[in-house]
Design a protein around this motif. Structure first.
Motif, PDB file in Angstrom:
ATOM      1  N   ASP A 196       9.756   1.556-129.736  1.00 22.95           N
ATOM      2  CA  ASP A 196       9.265   2.720-130.476  1.00 22.95           C
ATOM      3  C   ASP A 196      10.077   3.974-130.152  1.00 22.95           C
ATOM      4  O   ASP A 196      10.196   4.877-130.972  1.00 22.95           O
ATOM      5  CB  ASP A 196       7.776   2.960-130.193  1.00 22.95           C
ATOM      6  CG  ASP A 196       7.480   3.005-128.703  1.00 22.95           C
ATOM      7  OD1 ASP A 196       8.346   2.579-127.911  1.00 22.95           O
ATOM      8  OD2 ASP A 196       6.391   3.467-128.334  1.00 22.95           O
ATOM      9  N   ILE A 197      10.634   4.027-128.924  1.00 22.31           N
ATOM     10  CA  ILE A 197      11.512   5.122-128.539  1.00 22.31           C
ATOM     11  C   ILE A 197      12.775   4.500-127.951  1.00 22.31           C
ATOM     12  O   ILE A 197      12.705   3.814-126.930  1.00 22.31           O
ATOM     13  CB  ILE A 197      10.853   6.054-127.507  1.00 22.31           C
ATOM     14  CG1 ILE A 197       9.555   6.649-128.070  1.00 22.31           C
ATOM     15  CG2 ILE A 197      11.807   7.171-127.107  1.00 22.31           C
ATOM     16  CD1 ILE A 197       8.832   7.532-127.089  1.00 22.31           C
ATOM     17  N   VAL A 198      13.915   4.733-128.580  1.00 17.89           N
ATOM     18  CA  VAL A 198      15.153   4.094-128.127  1.00 17.89           C
ATOM     19  C   VAL A 198      16.293   5.100-128.071  1.00 17.89           C
ATOM     20  O   VAL A 198      16.267   6.128-128.761  1.00 17.89           O
ATOM     21  CB  VAL A 198      15.561   2.932-129.060  1.00 17.89           C
ATOM     22  CG1 VAL A 198      14.515   1.832-129.042  1.00 17.89           C
ATOM     23  CG2 VAL A 198      15.782   3.442-130.477  1.00 17.89           C
ATOM     24  N   ALA A 199      17.267   4.783-127.208  1.00 16.95           N
ATOM     25  CA  ALA A 199      18.477   5.597-127.126  1.00 16.95           C
ATOM     26  C   ALA A 199      19.397   5.218-128.290  1.00 16.95           C
ATOM     27  O   ALA A 199      19.505   4.039-128.644  1.00 16.95           O
ATOM     28  CB  ALA A 199      19.170   5.349-125.793  1.00 16.95           C
ATOM     29  N   VAL A 200      20.068   6.205-128.862  1.00 22.59           N
ATOM     30  CA  VAL A 200      20.910   5.951-130.039  1.00 22.59           C
ATOM     31  C   VAL A 200      22.390   6.200-129.772  1.00 22.59           C
ATOM     32  O   VAL A 200      23.246   5.743-130.523  1.00 22.59           O
ATOM     33  CB  VAL A 200      20.450   6.810-131.236  1.00 22.59           C
ATOM     34  CG1 VAL A 200      19.062   6.397-131.685  1.00 22.59           C
ATOM     35  CG2 VAL A 200      20.481   8.300-130.885  1.00 22.59           C
ATOM     36  N   THR A 201      22.705   6.916-128.687  1.00 22.07           N
ATOM     37  CA  THR A 201      24.103   7.181-128.372  1.00 22.07           C
ATOM     38  C   THR A 201      24.608   6.168-127.349  1.00 22.07           C
ATOM     39  O   THR A 201      23.822   5.480-126.688  1.00 22.07           O
ATOM     40  CB  THR A 201      24.276   8.605-127.806  1.00 22.07           C
ATOM     41  OG1 THR A 201      23.625   8.685-126.537  1.00 22.07           O
ATOM     42  CG2 THR A 201      23.700   9.631-128.751  1.00 22.07           C
ATOM     43  N   VAL A 202      25.920   6.126-127.204  1.00 26.52           N
ATOM     44  CA  VAL A 202      26.536   5.197-126.248  1.00 26.52           C
ATOM     45  C   VAL A 202      26.111   5.544-124.823  1.00 26.52           C
ATOM     46  O   VAL A 202      25.757   4.666-124.030  1.00 26.52           O
ATOM     47  CB  VAL A 202      28.076   5.236-126.369  1.00 26.52           C
ATOM     48  CG1 VAL A 202      28.715   4.381-125.275  1.00 26.52           C
ATOM     49  CG2 VAL A 202      28.516   4.758-127.742  1.00 26.52           C
ATOM     50  N   VAL A 203      26.154   6.830-124.500  1.00 28.13           N
ATOM     51  CA  VAL A 203      25.769   7.265-123.145  1.00 28.13           C
ATOM     52  C   VAL A 203      24.300   6.951-122.883  1.00 28.13           C
ATOM     53  O   VAL A 203      23.930   6.478-121.802  1.00 28.13           O
ATOM     54  CB  VAL A 203      26.028   8.778-122.970  1.00 28.13           C
ATOM     55  CG1 VAL A 203      25.569   9.229-121.585  1.00 28.13           C
ATOM     56  CG2 VAL A 203      27.502   9.089-123.164  1.00 28.13           C
ATOM     57  N   GLY A 204      23.449   7.199-123.878  1.00 25.14           N
ATOM     58  CA  GLY A 204      22.028   6.913-123.723  1.00 25.14           C
ATOM     59  C   GLY A 204      21.756   5.436-123.515  1.00 25.14           C
ATOM     60  O   GLY A 204      20.915   5.056-122.695  1.00 25.14           O
ATOM     61  N   ARG A 205      22.464   4.595-124.231  1.00 27.39           N
ATOM     62  CA  ARG A 205      22.287   3.154-124.070  1.00 27.39           C
ATOM     63  C   ARG A 205      22.798   2.684-122.711  1.00 27.39           C
ATOM     64  O   ARG A 205      22.247   1.757-122.116  1.00 27.39           O
ATOM     65  CB  ARG A 205      22.999   2.425-125.201  1.00 27.39           C
ATOM     66  CG  ARG A 205      22.298   2.605-126.547  1.00 27.39           C
ATOM     67  CD  ARG A 205      23.086   1.996-127.690  1.00 27.39           C
ATOM     68  NE  ARG A 205      22.379   2.167-128.956  1.00 27.39           N
ATOM     69  CZ  ARG A 205      22.869   1.816-130.136  1.00 27.39           C
ATOM     70  NH1 ARG A 205      24.092   1.279-130.218  1.00 27.39           N
ATOM     71  NH2 ARG A 205      22.157   2.005-131.237  1.00 27.39           N
ATOM     72  N   LEU A 206      23.850   3.324-122.221  1.00 29.08           N
ATOM     73  CA  LEU A 206      24.363   2.995-120.892  1.00 29.08           C
ATOM     74  C   LEU A 206      23.326   3.342-119.827  1.00 29.08           C
ATOM     75  O   LEU A 206      23.094   2.562-118.895  1.00 29.08           O
ATOM     76  CB  LEU A 206      25.664   3.769-120.632  1.00 29.08           C
ATOM     77  CG  LEU A 206      26.343   3.511-119.284  1.00 29.08           C
ATOM     78  CD1 LEU A 206      26.725   2.044-119.160  1.00 29.08           C
ATOM     79  CD2 LEU A 206      27.565   4.409-119.122  1.00 29.08           C
ATOM     80  N   VAL A 207      22.697   4.498-119.981  1.00 24.35           N
ATOM     81  CA  VAL A 207      21.623   4.895-119.065  1.00 24.35           C
ATOM     82  C   VAL A 207      20.473   3.897-119.140  1.00 24.35           C
ATOM     83  O   VAL A 207      19.875   3.536-118.127  1.00 24.35           O
ATOM     84  CB  VAL A 207      21.121   6.319-119.400  1.00 24.35           C
ATOM     85  CG1 VAL A 207      19.869   6.653-118.585  1.00 24.35           C
ATOM     86  CG2 VAL A 207      22.212   7.336-119.146  1.00 24.35           C
ATOM     87  N   THR A 208      20.158   3.419-120.333  1.00 26.21           N
ATOM     88  CA  THR A 208      19.091   2.436-120.515  1.00 26.21           C
ATOM     89  C   THR A 208      19.397   1.144-119.772  1.00 26.21           C
ATOM     90  O   THR A 208      18.527   0.584-119.098  1.00 26.21           O
ATOM     91  CB  THR A 208      18.904   2.125-122.009  1.00 26.21           C
ATOM     92  OG1 THR A 208      18.566   3.311-122.717  1.00 26.21           O
ATOM     93  CG2 THR A 208      17.794   1.095-122.206  1.00 26.21           C
ATOM     94  N   MET A 209      20.627   0.664-119.871  1.00 26.99           N
ATOM     95  CA  MET A 209      21.007  -0.580-119.185  1.00 26.99           C
ATOM     96  C   MET A 209      20.919  -0.434-117.673  1.00 26.99           C
ATOM     97  O   MET A 209      20.399  -1.318-116.973  1.00 26.99           O
ATOM     98  CB  MET A 209      22.419  -0.985-119.603  1.00 26.99           C
ATOM     99  CG  MET A 209      22.528  -1.465-121.035  1.00 26.99           C
ATOM    100  SD  MET A 209      24.158  -2.162-121.440  1.00 26.99           S
ATOM    101  CE  MET A 209      25.168  -0.671-121.380  1.00 26.99           C
TER     102      MET A 209
END
Length: 242
Positions: A196-209
């Motif tokens: 429902d809430i997701v990261a959309v940028t490359v940096v944000g997805r890296l932080v998510t991982m």
């Protein structure tokens, strides 16, 4: 002494005797029956009666335990009766009977707010825990391992806060409030991401991982601590019995 006999019946012990076991099983049945009305939004006559009877039993049980608090703590002093209502199980017992006040307050407009306490009745589920010796062992594990468990809890809270602050500034468009970031950090740490809430940028997805990988390690720590502590308690019980 009568109070000592009552304590032997209401409290789960190895030498509870026949009546102690009967009391334990009877309370489990009452607790199970009291949960049935919670599965319905409307209060039917029969369900309401079951609820009222169960609450009456819970009140009596609470009063009996409070009246024998000195035996519970092993100290014959008035301080035991003041300490008992503050113990975790006593708080759960009290929360399971407080909703009864909402039924008595129907005629008073101001006190109708107590009706929200209906949701608190779910704490009755935890009342059944006191009647299991295995759960008592787990409770002892939590007591003895409270220092490392608290350390892990602070570590998890700190990691959630750090991740939330980081993603909140890395993904300003994806998170409207800081609470959204905390929610995302918590679900990411537990690797539960609902999408429902997701990261959309490359940096944000890296932080998510990174958050998910480190989250796995943090989540695994309390499981290991509890498992080791539980095995120690089991071995201790076997040694005492042997």
């Amino acid at each position: 002494m009568l109070r000592k006999r009552i304590y032997g019946i209401v409290e789960v012990t190895d030498d509870a005797g026949f009546w102690g076991k009967v009391y334990d099983y009877a309370m489990i049945v009452v607790i199970a029956a009291s949960l049935v009305p919670l599965a319905f939004k409307e209060e039917h006559g029969a369900l309401l009666m079951v609820d009222r009877v169960a609450q009456a039993v819970f009140i009596i049980d609470y009063l009996l335990r409070w009246a024998t608090a000195d035996y519970y703590f092993g100290k014959r002093s008035a301080l035991s009766f003041l300490r008992y209502p503050l113990t975790p199980l006593a708080v759960i017992d009290l929360l399971s009977i407080v909703p009864l006040l909402s039924a008595w307050s129907r005629g008073l407009e101001l006190l109708r707010l107590l009706r929200v306490m209906r949701a608190v009745r779910v704490f009755r589920v935890f009342k059944a825990l006191r009647y299991s010796k295995s759960v008592a062992v787990i409770g002892e594990v939590f007591r003895k391992q409270r220092t490392p468990l608290l350390a892990v809890a602070f570590l998890a809270a700190g990691y959630v806060l750090f991740s939330a602050l980081l993603i909140f500034h890395v993904e300003p468009d994806a998170f409207d409030t800081f609470f959204d970031a905390v929610y995302w950090a918590t679900t990411s740490m537990a690797t539960m991401g609902y999408g429902d809430i997701v990261a959309v940028t490359v940096v944000g997805r890296l932080v998510t991982m990174i958050s998910a990988v480190f989250g796995l390690a943090i989540i695994a720590l309390p499981a290991g601590i509890i498992s080791v502590g539980y095995m120690k308690e089991i071995e201790k019980s076997k040694d005492e019995e042997g």
